[in-house]
Scaffold this motif. Sequence first.
Motif, PDB file in Angstrom:
ATOM      1  N   ALA A  42      -6.969  -4.888   0.610  1.00 27.10           N
ATOM      2  CA  ALA A  42      -5.836  -5.697   0.163  1.00 27.10           C
ATOM      3  C   ALA A  42      -5.136  -5.060  -1.030  1.00 27.10           C
ATOM      4  O   ALA A  42      -3.896  -5.009  -1.088  1.00 27.10           O
ATOM      5  N   VAL A  43      -5.930  -4.560  -1.989  1.00 25.68           N
ATOM      6  CA  VAL A  43      -5.347  -3.911  -3.175  1.00 25.68           C
ATOM      7  C   VAL A  43      -4.593  -2.643  -2.765  1.00 25.68           C
ATOM      8  O   VAL A  43      -3.472  -2.392  -3.233  1.00 25.68           O
ATOM      9  N   THR A  44      -5.204  -1.847  -1.896  1.00 28.87           N
ATOM     10  CA  THR A  44      -4.572  -0.598  -1.447  1.00 28.87           C
ATOM     11  C   THR A  44      -3.271  -0.877  -0.710  1.00 28.87           C
ATOM     12  O   THR A  44      -2.252  -0.199  -0.922  1.00 28.87           O
ATOM     13  N   ASN A  45      -3.289  -1.873   0.160  1.00 25.93           N
ATOM     14  CA  ASN A  45      -2.086  -2.211   0.919  1.00 25.93           C
ATOM     15  C   ASN A  45      -0.965  -2.673  -0.004  1.00 25.93           C
ATOM     16  O   ASN A  45       0.197  -2.268   0.159  1.00 25.93           O
ATOM     17  N   LEU A  46      -1.320  -3.511  -0.972  1.00 25.64           N
ATOM     18  CA  LEU A  46      -0.320  -3.999  -1.922  1.00 25.64           C
ATOM     19  C   LEU A  46       0.240  -2.843  -2.755  1.00 25.64           C
ATOM     20  O   LEU A  46       1.449  -2.777  -3.019  1.00 25.64           O
ATOM     21  N   ARG A  47      -0.631  -1.927  -3.157  1.00 25.91           N
ATOM     22  CA  ARG A  47      -0.185  -0.769  -3.934  1.00 25.91           C
ATOM     23  C   ARG A  47       0.752   0.113  -3.120  1.00 25.91           C
ATOM     24  O   ARG A  47       1.817   0.527  -3.600  1.00 25.91           O
ATOM     25  N   ASP A  48       0.392   0.389  -1.871  1.00 29.46           N
ATOM     26  CA  ASP A  48       1.202   1.286  -1.037  1.00 29.46           C
ATOM     27  C   ASP A  48       2.577   0.702  -0.748  1.00 29.46           C
ATOM     28  O   ASP A  48       3.587   1.420  -0.761  1.00 29.46           O
ATOM     29  N   ILE A  49       2.617  -0.613  -0.468  1.00 27.85           N
ATOM     30  CA  ILE A  49       3.913  -1.254  -0.201  1.00 27.85           C
ATOM     31  C   ILE A  49       4.830  -1.144  -1.414  1.00 27.85           C
ATOM     32  O   ILE A  49       6.010  -0.775  -1.304  1.00 27.85           O
ATOM     33  N   SER A  50       4.284  -1.425  -2.583  1.00 23.34           N
ATOM     34  CA  SER A  50       5.098  -1.402  -3.807  1.00 23.34           C
ATOM     35  C   SER A  50       5.551   0.018  -4.137  1.00 23.34           C
ATOM     36  O   SER A  50       6.741   0.255  -4.423  1.00 23.34           O
ATOM     37  N   LEU A  51       4.617   0.971  -4.106  1.00 20.89           N
ATOM     38  CA  LEU A  51       4.965   2.338  -4.482  1.00 20.89           C
ATOM     39  C   LEU A  51       5.947   2.969  -3.497  1.00 20.89           C
ATOM     40  O   LEU A  51       6.869   3.711  -3.906  1.00 20.89           O
ATOM     41  N   THR A  52       5.767   2.698  -2.212  1.00 20.09           N
ATOM     42  CA  THR A  52       6.679   3.269  -1.209  1.00 20.09           C
ATOM     43  C   THR A  52       8.097   2.771  -1.422  1.00 20.09           C
ATOM     44  O   THR A  52       9.070   3.545  -1.369  1.00 20.09           O
ATOM     45  N   SER A  53       8.245   1.477  -1.664  1.00 21.88           N
ATOM     46  CA  SER A  53       9.585   0.910  -1.867  1.00 21.88           C
ATOM     47  C   SER A  53      10.215   1.443  -3.148  1.00 21.88           C
ATOM     48  O   SER A  53      11.400   1.816  -3.168  1.00 21.88           O
ATOM     49  N   ILE A  54       9.419   1.478  -4.225  1.00 21.22           N
ATOM     50  CA  ILE A  54       9.951   1.982  -5.491  1.00 21.22           C
ATOM     51  C   ILE A  54      10.297   3.462  -5.376  1.00 21.22           C
ATOM     52  O   ILE A  54      11.317   3.930  -5.916  1.00 21.22           O
ATOM     53  N   GLN A  55       9.475   4.207  -4.656  1.00 24.28           N
ATOM     54  CA  GLN A  55       9.740   5.636  -4.489  1.00 24.28           C
ATOM     55  C   GLN A  55      11.077   5.868  -3.781  1.00 24.28           C
ATOM     56  O   GLN A  55      11.855   6.737  -4.163  1.00 24.28           O
ATOM     57  N   SER A  56      11.364   5.077  -2.741  1.00 22.82           N
ATOM     58  CA  SER A  56      12.637   5.205  -2.021  1.00 22.82           C
ATOM     59  C   SER A  56      13.809   4.881  -2.936  1.00 22.82           C
ATOM     60  O   SER A  56      14.845   5.561  -2.927  1.00 22.82           O
TER      61      SER A  56
END
Length: 518
Positions: free
Chosen positions: A154-168
């Motif tokens: 759950a933590v990893t998924n939440l981190r990846d969603i946030s970082l991917t969007s911010i990175q874009s």
Amino acid sequence: MSDNGQKDVQVILCDMCAEEDRKPARKTCMKCEISMCVQHLQAHLTTPVLLQTHPLTEPMALCGTTKCAQHGKLLEYYCLDDMTCVCVSCAIEDQHRLHNMKTFSTAHKDLMEKLKAEQKALLVKTDDENVSLEKWEKSEREKLGRSSVRLIEAVTNLRDISLTSIQSSVSARMVSIKTSKSSMQAAQNEKDTFRFLQMYSQVHQDVEKAKAVDLRKGLEPGSERDKLVQEIRQNGEKMVNQAGQFWEALLSLVDPENHQELFATDSDLIFKPQFFGPSMSMSGDNRKVFYNSWMGQCAATLLIRSTKSVPNYQRWLVRLPEESDWIIGLCNKTSAENLRDGPVYALCCKDNQLSSLTTEYDDCCDSSTNSKGIGLQTGNMTKPEKKCKVSSALITHQGGKEDEALPRPEMVEVYWSFVASSLSFFRRTGQHQREEILTIKMSLNNWDLAPFVQLGKESAQNSSDGSQSQWRCPCGISHNRDAYRHNRSMSQQSQRPKCSCGEIIGGRCITEMVCELR
């Protein structure tokens, strides 16, 4: 100590040999209180009287412990009940006369056999415990492993969603900085003055735009950001729940007494109404109780019945009303309709204050007495008075102020131990969290006890003056509810009868669940 580090064995010398030539002793006479070598032992072995009356033991150092401190006689017997050496007077006259007595040699043999049997049983138990411990450790590791894996995912998924969007978003903003750098580089390379001046206006715009870029800023406002925020919230709630489950699992592992895992009440437990007010109703499975506000006061007494017998304990979990008074615990089955007529062990909530209630009657007295404990006459004989002892105490915070009452619980877990003859109440606040409210030690008796729940005030259940049927409108006019109760299908407010002032008789209709076996 010897050279090899082992403790030297004490050598007992013969007390009858000459001092300069004492030989090792072979036996010690308990009666003579001397140790003897082979030569001096012959008299004890060949004389019948000595052989029969003088007990011999392996060589031992005597320090005045061979005689009874109370009678001054020789210690000749072993009391298996008290596990001590006694003399003949102790064995036949004093406190050991009814105990299991053995001679030293017989006691030694019997106890040695017992010790070997216990050692064998302990080895078997140890082997079984090792197997059980391995299974328990494997089970706990797997359970905690599953919880931690779900939490990490759950933590990893939440981190990846946030970082991917911010990175874009940051990549899109970096375009302006890259454009400004290219424009400035092109202008600096331009040697022609006229061309440079023509380019400068665009270069200036690109630079200002780049200066306005904030790489620390989140996503730009819009539907994409709103959608992502909602997704993060949903995943975050799951993560918090999983973290809570993992945390509670650890607490239940290290402190199982106060953090037991929450299990639902057995499906064989159901409510059986003893008193049911007209405003009360029950679900089809007899595990939920509902209250209709326009039909009168919330008042009911329910026994909790089981279709199977539990040999050592019984446990049930009850969700209770948020506002109404209630009593939960054990009562006598035959006096459930009126709790004052029998023994009660209960937790009470009255006027938002918790208290304990214990009503006990003498077992030896006949139950054919009234609630005031007065004997009833049967023929020419008067039954003895039934003695009643009522105890009630307000429950406060442990270690807190006396007037700091414990808040009412929404869900109560009750544990009835038949073996310990105790009744415990716990406040359930989570999947693994519980707080002990009260434990009542019950006196052993012959009463037939059963779990019960009483909702509402006792006066409402025992009322015989018809006061529950009367409803007083805010305008001052009184109405009899019984005149309207025949039509219970009138569920909509507009279909209900009204007072002359326009107010609905019985007040606004609210049906709510007030009690449930969880």
